[in-house]
Each structure stands twice: as C-alpha cells, then as structure tokens.
Design an enzyme around this catalytic site. Structure first.
Site, PDB file in Angstrom:
ATOM      1  CG  LEU A  17     -62.075 -28.227  98.138  1.00  0.00           C
ATOM      2  CD1 LEU A  17     -62.951 -26.999  97.864  1.00  0.00           C
ATOM      3  CD2 LEU A  17     -61.044 -28.383  97.037  1.00  0.00           C
TER       4      LEU A  17
ATOM      5  CD  GLU B  70     -58.309 -27.513 102.664  1.00  0.00           C
ATOM      6  OE1 GLU B  70     -58.557 -28.438 101.879  1.00  0.00           O
ATOM      7  OE2 GLU B  70     -58.963 -26.455 102.685  1.00  0.00           O
TER       8      GLU B  70
ATOM      9  CE1 TYR C 220     -60.285 -22.623  93.097  1.00  0.00           C
ATOM     10  CE2 TYR C 220     -59.144 -24.050  91.553  1.00  0.00           C
ATOM     11  CZ  TYR C 220     -59.267 -23.527  92.823  1.00  0.00           C
ATOM     12  OH  TYR C 220     -58.401 -23.901  93.814  1.00  0.00           O
TER      13      TYR C 220
END
Ligand code: PDD
Length: 290
Positions: free
Chosen positions: A202, A178, A31
């Site tokens: 990411l 993260e 996504y």
C-alpha cells in the site's frame, strides 16, 4: 453524531445497510483511515487522493468531491466527544436486489464514515517496542489499492496476535512487502531501507512522510527490494501507519532485532525518526491553526 451514511449524519449504532450490500457480500469497496490530532485531520488531502486512486482502481465512481469528503470529516470531527480521532471512510458498490459478481446497473454506492478515539500505542509500548512474525504474503496482486477485502490481512494479523505479537510482516518471492496493516522499514549499517511502491504494498501516507523526513534530515535511505536475509539481519526495524505512526519492532520470529547491547530495544535511527515524525506532525498541526 459520530457516523455518516449516504448523506445523513447519525449515531453509529443507528446506521443500517442492506445485507445485499456488495461490501458485505463481496468485499467490493475501498476505504481510508485518517488520523486526527486535537480535531485537526493529518494529511487529509493525501488520504482523499489515495481514496480516489483506490476507487479508480476498482472502477467505482467517487460519490463525493474532495470538498464533499472534507465537509463530512469536518462535521464528524467537530461533533465527537474526543479530540484525537481516527476517521474511517468507506465506499462500496452498493446493494442490488440480487447477488451477481459483475457490476450492478443503476445501483448507488454506499457511502459510510465514522469517527472513533485514536488508539495510539502507549508510551510504555513505544519505549519497549513490539514483536512481529514473518508470514508468506498470500494476498492478491493489487495491494496498492486500499480495498476493503482484507481476509488475508485479517488471518495474518490474527496469527501474529496468537503468537503474542503486534504485526505480521509479509514476504513475497524472498523479499519484504509490508505488514498486515503497516509499512515496514529496515535499518542496515545506518541506511534506511524500504520496498518500492510496485503494487505489492500500500502506498502508505506515513511511509511517504517518513521518506520525506529522511530526505529533509539527510538520513541515508534507499527505496529498493529488501531481501528476507536483510530483514532477518536488520540492525533496526520499524512499522509505520496512520495510527501507529513510527513504532519499533524489536523482536522478529522470537529473535531480538539487532546485535550486541542494543539488541531487542528500539534503536537510535528508529527513535530519531519517531522524534522527527512527531515534531513534524505537531508543526503541521500548529500551522493548521494559523
Ligand atoms: N492501515 N499497509 C497496509 C496493508 C495497511 O493496511 C496500512 C494502514 C498501511 C499504512 O498506511 P498509512 O500510513 O497510510 O496508514 C500499510 C490502516 C491504518 C488500517 O487498515 O487500519
């Protein structure tokens, strides 16, 4: 129409997929979330490139070309009632007629997109900053892919919410990775620190913008592993994401971030970066008009 499903524009409430969709059964898909300001998507080419990387990473052919995706986004954005939007794109490996882990043969992917109002932090939240907790990074080894299987992120973000915090900051083998839905930056002795894109985080679009801005403005910065100790003794902390932009974290595990008078308040480097970010974003958006 505020949604797109397999070639058709329709109201979100009317969109239907099979319960055998592999997104539903296995979280088998990828996504993107693209911020849109005054009906202009920000960094769409980079988001579409990352979608391609995520699809390559899960071995799923991209059903649309960049121009095809662009056309879907443009129509959703144009037809929405609100100017500032968050556009969600998702591709799954489709719905077979049985439940079997291995890839199905001859099944079309499910292609879904919808737009919703951009929910940005309020001015009050931005001025005060937010709290975060630290948690072990319990995710898999391919965190560079924007996969829809987000159960670890869901559990960790919920833990943060139950602690009255906005984000869960993950630690893996003694180092910062993260946030559950953001990248994290640490300021130590005037230097901006953030972990490298090594598969454990990411590759954030906002992360890249922040590093570009640090370079452009000559702000000292280092991309390298950040230890738990450096995180806990940071002078300043902030998170980045397409919807949060640059947001100060002023409390970590119940302790104020920073020392002295400034402790527990958004610091000067964070405030400067947020200012550079919004100025840059507005500049890019103005050029999109030209
Ligand atoms: N999340 N890391 C994780 C795990 C994320 O889910 C996100 C964004 C980021 C920041 O990436 P970017 O700057 O490209 O938005 C980092 C989106 C917003 C979401 O899942 O809603």
């Amino acid at each position: 129409m505020n949604a797109y499903l397999n070639g058709e524009f329709l109201p979100l409430a009317a969109a239907r997929i099979s319960p055998l969709d592999r997104g539903f059964l296995f979280g088998d898909g990828a996504y993107e979330v693209i911020p849109v300001y005054s009906r202009r998507p920000f960094r769409i080419a980079e988001h579409l490139r990352r979608l391609q990387d995520s699809l390559d990473g899960i071995r799923l052919a991209n059903p649309l070309s960049p121009a095809g995706w662009q056309a879907v986004v443009e129509r959703l954005v144009a037809e929405a009632d609100f100017p500032d939007q968050s556009v969600y794109l998702q591709v799954t490996r489709g719905a077979d007629d049985k439940r079997e882990q291995a890839f199905p043969v001859g099944v079309s992917p499910t292609v879904f997109a919808f737009t919703s109002p951009l929910v940005a932090p309020s001015d009050a939240v931005r001025a005060a900053g937010v709290g975060a907790i630290t948690v072990p990074d319990i995710r898999w080894a391919k965190c560079d892919l924007k996969a829809i299987s987000l159960l670890a992120n869901v559990l960790l973000r919920q833990q943060a919410v139950e602690a009255g915090c906005a984000e869960a900051i993950m630690l893996r083998e003694g180092c910062l990775t993260e946030g559950a839905a953001s990248n994290i930056f640490v300021v130590k002795a005037g230097v901006i620190l953030t972990p490298p894109q090594d598969g454990h985080i990411l590759p954030g679009i906002t992360y890249d913008v922040v590093l570009e801005l640090a370079a452009r403005h000559g702000a000292p910065h280092e991309i390298r592993p950040v230890s738990e100790d450096e995180l806990r003794t940071a002078d300043e902390l902030w998170m980045t994401s397409s919807t949060k932009e640059v947001l100060a974290i002023v409390n970590l595990d119940g302790q104020p971030v920073g020392r002295g008078e400034r402790a527990g308040r958004p610091g000067p480097v964070t405030q400067r970066m947020h200012h550079w970010y919004t100025t840059f974003r507005d500049e890019v958006m103005r050029h999109a008009d030209a």
